[in-house]
Design an enzyme around this catalytic site. Structure first.
Site, short mmCIF file in Angstrom:
data_model
loop_
_atom_site.label_atom_id
_atom_site.label_comp_id
_atom_site.label_asym_id
_atom_site.label_seq_id
_atom_site.Cartn_x
_atom_site.Cartn_y
_atom_site.Cartn_z
N SER A 137 5.90 -22.92 18.03
CA SER A 137 4.86 -23.91 18.32
C SER A 137 4.68 -24.02 19.83
O SER A 137 5.65 -24.21 20.57
CB SER A 137 5.27 -25.27 17.75
OG SER A 137 4.33 -26.27 18.06
N LYS A 163 1.72 -21.11 16.61
CA LYS A 163 0.98 -22.35 16.37
C LYS A 163 0.53 -22.93 17.70
O LYS A 163 1.35 -23.06 18.63
CB LYS A 163 1.84 -23.38 15.62
CG LYS A 163 1.13 -24.72 15.42
CD LYS A 163 1.87 -25.63 14.47
CE LYS A 163 3.09 -26.28 15.06
NZ LYS A 163 3.66 -27.32 14.17
N LYS A 165 -1.16 -26.17 19.67
CA LYS A 165 -1.59 -27.56 19.65
C LYS A 165 -3.02 -27.65 20.18
O LYS A 165 -3.37 -26.99 21.17
CB LYS A 165 -0.67 -28.43 20.51
CG LYS A 165 0.77 -28.52 20.01
CD LYS A 165 0.87 -29.33 18.73
CE LYS A 165 2.32 -29.52 18.31
NZ LYS A 165 2.45 -30.32 17.07
N ASP A 190 -2.77 -27.02 15.30
CA ASP A 190 -2.25 -28.33 14.89
C ASP A 190 -2.87 -29.40 15.76
O ASP A 190 -2.70 -29.41 16.98
CB ASP A 190 -0.73 -28.34 15.03
CG ASP A 190 -0.11 -29.65 14.60
OD1 ASP A 190 -0.82 -30.49 14.01
OD2 ASP A 190 1.10 -29.84 14.86
N GLU A 215 -3.86 -27.59 10.85
CA GLU A 215 -2.87 -28.62 10.50
C GLU A 215 -3.31 -30.00 10.97
O GLU A 215 -3.69 -30.19 12.12
CB GLU A 215 -1.52 -28.24 11.13
CG GLU A 215 -0.37 -29.13 10.72
CD GLU A 215 0.95 -28.67 11.32
OE1 GLU A 215 1.93 -29.44 11.23
OE2 GLU A 215 1.01 -27.56 11.89
N ASP A 240 0.66 -32.70 7.43
CA ASP A 240 1.97 -32.93 8.03
C ASP A 240 2.25 -34.43 8.02
O ASP A 240 2.89 -34.96 7.12
CB ASP A 240 2.00 -32.36 9.45
CG ASP A 240 3.29 -32.65 10.21
OD1 ASP A 240 4.21 -33.24 9.64
OD2 ASP A 240 3.38 -32.29 11.39
N LYS A 264 8.94 -31.43 6.64
CA LYS A 264 9.85 -31.76 7.73
C LYS A 264 10.96 -32.65 7.19
O LYS A 264 10.70 -33.68 6.57
CB LYS A 264 9.12 -32.48 8.87
CG LYS A 264 8.27 -31.56 9.73
CD LYS A 264 7.62 -32.33 10.87
CE LYS A 264 6.79 -31.38 11.74
NZ LYS A 264 6.01 -32.12 12.75
N GLY A 292 9.10 -28.56 12.59
CA GLY A 292 10.20 -29.03 13.41
C GLY A 292 9.80 -30.17 14.32
O GLY A 292 8.62 -30.42 14.56
#
Length: 366
Positions: A137, A163, A165, A190, A215, A240, A264, A292
């Protein structure tokens, strides 16, 4: 029957090797709470409360978890006899919400139980894999060049999925830049719920970038908005923050609010509910991966064990310790080799806390 004789809580602080920025805040160091359960035979199991310091990802913080752990969870644990971690989880469930705090306690119970049973934690949970596929990530960077440099580094290290952000104003352009530079890499984004529920244009534009998933576009409770968006997109939506309880998973699936599930341990209150969510997702045919919270080695070990379950068919956020920390809290770091983390075959979690180093980075203890 197992009776916990001693509970120890440690607030532990570690600096990050690279600042990590999301749509809501930036992190340069992390403070988590490590939990140790010791039984009458002197066996000790460790868990980790990996809550953020501020109430941005969820309502919980280190301070709130410290208080709940000290004042409510610890008394329950010390007066409860149990044979299996699920029994202790049921006793702690009378503390509503506070998933991060309960997760650390549940994790410690599983670690202790698997040590007593002399089985690897992964096997105790129902894991079947000898190694798990790792993704990584990446946060919001100061510039596109900085982002591309980070992606290039992680691709060279062998990570199987990247991934990114995203946030309003940092979405389509950086995604297209990464996709142009790395056309074959599995990629997903995400948003951490940063977009208003009526936003559609950004995600329609991202829909053509060959993403594994998008996400958490909207706020956690916006199930209907996610369902409407999913109906208009080819790219799967992954939930999530929306999934804290098993009932949330049922709601999401009934409404068709997403096609992928991020599990998670911390967000769902521990390994016990996470395994149940995995089993439910498998029964419903929903692909699962493990997310995570920048866990230290203790929490990361639990994530590796969980990711060995058969329903985890997508790369999980179980990147190596060196992605985040110059030195982790375990005697040996968690290592990602060519995109995979090996699942330990020894009893318990497989990684042991480095007690001398913990003493150096512990800032409070009960």
């Amino acid at each position: 029957m197992i009776r916990i004789q001693r509970v120890e809580l440690r607030r532990v602080r570690l600096p990050l090797v690279h600042e990590f920025r999301t749509s809501s805040h930036a992190k340069r160091e992390l403070e988590h709470i490590l939990v140790a359960f010791t039984d009458a035979d002197g066996v000790t199991g460790w868990g980790e409360i990996a809550s953020p310091s501020g109430p941005f990802y969820s309502a919980e913080t280190v301070e709130s978890c410290w208080a709940v752990a000290r004042d409510h969870l610890e008394p329950i644990v010390l007066r409860t006899e149990w044979e299996h971690p699920a029994e202790l989880a049921a006793a702690m469930a009378k503390v509503r919400g506070n998933q991060f705090a309960r997760a650390g306690f549940d994790m410690a119970a599983w670690a202790l139980w698997s040590l007593r049973e002399e089985v690897p934690l992964a096997k105790a949970l129902g894991g079947t894999r000898q190694r798990v596929e790792a993704g990584v990530s990446l946060g919001i960077e100061p510039s596109l060049d900085d982002l591309l440099a980070q992606v290039s580094l992680r691709v060279s290290e062998g990570y199987r999925r990247i991934k990114l952000k995203i946030a309003p104003g940092w979405d389509v352009v950086p995604v297209r830049a990464v996709r142009a530079a790395f056309p074959a890499i599995p990629l997903h984004v995400d948003a951490n719920g940063a977009y208003p529920a009526d936003e559609r244009d950004v995600f329609r534009r991202l829909d053509g970038e060959g993403l594994l998933m998008i996400e958490q576009p909207f706020a956690p409770r916006a199930f209907f908005a996610h369902a409407e968006l999913q109906e208009s997109l080819e790219t799967p939506i992954c939930l999530d923050e929306s999934i804290e309880e098993l009932d949330d998973l049922v709601t999401a699936m009934v409404l068709k609010a997403g096609r992928v599930l991020n599990l998670k341990v911390s967000r769902m209150g521990g390994l016990t509910p996470a395994v149940r969510a995995h089993d439910m997702a498998v029964a419903l045919g929903v692909p699962v991966w493990c997310g995570g919270m920048h866990e230290f080695g203790v929490g990361r070990a639990a994530n590796v064990a969980l990711s060995s379950l058969p329903g985890f068919t997508l790369p999980s956020d179980v990147s190596g310790s060196d992605k985040y920390y110059a030195r982790d809290v375990t005697t040996e770091p968690i290592v990602c080799d060519d995109g995979f983390v090996t699942v330990p075959e020894v009893s318990g979690m497989g990684w042991t806390p480095d007690m001398s180093f913990l003493e150096e980075c512990t800032i409070a203890r009960i």
